[in-house]
Design a protein around this motif. Sequence first.
Motif, PDB file in Angstrom:
ATOM      1  N   UNK A 394       0.856  -1.195   0.000  1.00 28.59           N
ATOM      2  CA  UNK A 394       0.000   0.000   0.000  1.00 28.59           C
ATOM      3  C   UNK A 394       0.886   1.237   0.000  1.00 28.59           C
ATOM      4  N   UNK A 395       0.692   2.082  -1.000  1.00 32.94           N
ATOM      5  CA  UNK A 395       1.468   3.316  -1.097  1.00 32.94           C
ATOM      6  C   UNK A 395       0.556   4.488  -0.772  1.00 32.94           C
ATOM      7  N   UNK A 396       0.687   5.023   0.443  1.00 34.52           N
ATOM      8  CA  UNK A 396      -0.066   6.214   0.812  1.00 34.52           C
ATOM      9  C   UNK A 396       0.773   7.449   0.478  1.00 34.52           C
ATOM     10  N   UNK A 397       0.166   8.612   0.574  1.00 28.07           N
ATOM     11  CA  UNK A 397       0.888   9.845   0.263  1.00 28.07           C
ATOM     12  C   UNK A 397       1.863  10.156   1.395  1.00 28.07           C
ATOM     13  N   UNK A 398       3.122  10.431   1.091  1.00 31.43           N
ATOM     14  CA  UNK A 398       4.073  10.748   2.156  1.00 31.43           C
ATOM     15  C   UNK A 398       3.676  12.023   2.890  1.00 31.43           C
ATOM     16  N   UNK A 399       4.048  12.111   4.156  1.00 30.65           N
ATOM     17  CA  UNK A 399       3.686  13.278   4.961  1.00 30.65           C
ATOM     18  C   UNK A 399       4.445  14.523   4.522  1.00 30.65           C
ATOM     19  N   UNK A 400       5.587  14.328   3.871  1.00 30.03           N
ATOM     20  CA  UNK A 400       6.448  15.434   3.458  1.00 30.03           C
ATOM     21  C   UNK A 400       5.698  16.425   2.573  1.00 30.03           C
ATOM     22  N   UNK A 401       5.736  17.702   2.942  1.00 34.26           N
ATOM     23  CA  UNK A 401       5.207  18.743   2.066  1.00 34.26           C
ATOM     24  C   UNK A 401       3.852  19.294   2.437  1.00 34.26           C
ATOM     25  N   UNK A 402       3.117  18.647   3.346  1.00 37.75           N
ATOM     26  CA  UNK A 402       1.794  19.152   3.724  1.00 37.75           C
ATOM     27  C   UNK A 402       1.884  20.363   4.655  1.00 37.75           C
ATOM     28  N   UNK A 403       3.046  20.549   5.256  1.00 35.36           N
ATOM     29  CA  UNK A 403       3.280  21.768   6.033  1.00 35.36           C
ATOM     30  C   UNK A 403       2.660  21.797   7.410  1.00 35.36           C
ATOM     31  N   UNK A 404       2.220  20.634   7.920  1.00 38.78           N
ATOM     32  CA  UNK A 404       1.560  20.622   9.217  1.00 38.78           C
ATOM     33  C   UNK A 404       2.580  20.418  10.332  1.00 38.78           C
ATOM     34  N   UNK A 405       2.258  20.994  11.502  1.00 39.84           N
ATOM     35  CA  UNK A 405       3.219  20.989  12.609  1.00 39.84           C
ATOM     36  C   UNK A 405       3.320  19.642  13.322  1.00 39.84           C
ATOM     37  N   UNK A 406       2.274  18.804  13.266  1.00 42.53           N
ATOM     38  CA  UNK A 406       2.316  17.518  13.960  1.00 42.53           C
ATOM     39  C   UNK A 406       2.865  16.431  13.049  1.00 42.53           C
ATOM     40  N   UNK A 407       3.695  15.572  13.591  1.00 41.67           N
ATOM     41  CA  UNK A 407       4.272  14.462  12.839  1.00 41.67           C
ATOM     42  C   UNK A 407       3.378  13.223  12.933  1.00 41.67           C
ATOM     43  N   UNK A 408       3.311  12.481  11.832  1.00 41.35           N
ATOM     44  CA  UNK A 408       2.593  11.216  11.856  1.00 41.35           C
ATOM     45  C   UNK A 408       1.205  11.250  11.252  1.00 41.35           C
ATOM     46  N   UNK A 409       0.883  12.323  10.524  1.00 41.28           N
ATOM     47  CA  UNK A 409      -0.404  12.421   9.842  1.00 41.28           C
ATOM     48  C   UNK A 409      -0.198  12.097   8.364  1.00 41.28           C
ATOM     49  N   UNK A 410      -1.056  11.231   7.820  1.00 39.37           N
ATOM     50  CA  UNK A 410      -0.893  10.765   6.449  1.00 39.37           C
ATOM     51  C   UNK A 410      -2.226  10.799   5.693  1.00 39.37           C
ATOM     52  N   UNK A 411      -2.113  10.965   4.376  1.00 36.81           N
ATOM     53  CA  UNK A 411      -3.279  11.002   3.490  1.00 36.81           C
ATOM     54  C   UNK A 411      -3.412   9.703   2.714  1.00 36.81           C
TER      55      UNK A 411
END
Length: 438
Positions: A394-411
């Motif tokens: 499963x390839x989800x969207x990497x967290x890199x680049x969304x600009x959010x302050x909390x780590x560990x959120x994925x799309x």
Amino acid sequence: MNSSSLSNKGFTATQTPARVDMKIYFEALENLYHPTENPTGALPMNVAENHLCWEMLRERIQKVTRENDIPEWVASYTDPSGAPSFREATAGFLSKFLFKAPVDPESIAFSSGATSVIEMTAFLLANPGDTAVIPAPSYPVYTGDIGVVPSVKRYDLQTHTEVSELRNGVPISIDNLEKSKTEIEEAGSRFKMLILTTPDNPTGAIYSEEQLREIADWCIQNKVHLIVNEIYGLSQIDITHPELKADYPDPIEFVSFGKLMAEYQSPFLHFWYSFSKDLGISGFRVGLVHSHNQEFLGAYRNAGMGHSISNFTQWIMQEVMADHAFLESYFSAYPKELTQSYLIVIRTLREMGIDYSPSYGSLFVWMDISRFLTEKTEKGEEEIWLDIYEKTGILITPANGFGHQKRGLFRMVITGMDHETLQVAMDRLKTYFSEKKA
């Protein structure tokens, strides 16, 4: 100073991929899951494509090409901002299905895809070095769209930390905007543009009519261009579904910004849209901007020749846009399919105790798997992203680049596969997290 034969921007482009996940994505496409021929294959869920009702639209498009002669104008040059007949048909579509208000065809200009529209808008409204403010998390590729050619800076506005804070929409305030303006000006730049996406990418949250009015008033007063991107405007979840309504204790009604623009008639308010998401035709490359700023539209027409859409595509889509009976059928079926996809995903997340943003629409689920990170850093995010792919396909969207302050959120993109395949993906994800200690 670079030693390349390219310009400075050209050399930068060689070192800066548009997306960090594209190499792995193309690898996954070479090994796609099939229930019988490749049952262990990859399941890419990182690229925002919608295939849920493509068969309906394909049949209608084939009917256009089968039953109609190609008009003479298709083989000739036309208005670079869109053929008049195409703009008229699209104005009728926006008026009936999205804005719920009259739309002047002369207030619309087209370019080849949403990326082109974003780039052109930034190029024409802001100077190099100006800043666009975007509530975080947000579409990672905005950075390149506004930065590569227009040289506009991106400012990620932090409005919240936890996904639970999005239950009542995006918690943006005028104080947020004032603080951003002060910080940007102190850094020697100008707060030139504010970009909102509703329904939002990646959270699925929306802005209330009250919020949109308050923000529009502030932007007009401060001479900031407010652009609202409704590329997912008709990709709406049925939040009244019995399994979903508890997630929306104080439900927000979606009101298109186009309706407010018709009332305000301000040169500082603009609207973006594309056929790629709601209609699932990203490969057709049809994007548009709507504005009551005639100076901007004139500049768009004069500068946009290289961004024009194929006349053949315009002709096909004007026939589809003019067929309101078909569109009513399509937009009756599509939200049901989208809601079912959403249910498949959140049932599994709930079972695993994984928090997610209650979505009003879009093609995504935004989930919090921060408790599974080995460390709350970019490195930790990359490690789990790759581990999920390597262990499950499963390839989800990497967290890199969304600009959010909390780590560990994925799309996760939930619309790129049929419901049966999506269930396979969620079963794999359930197994993965069941075996992983938080």
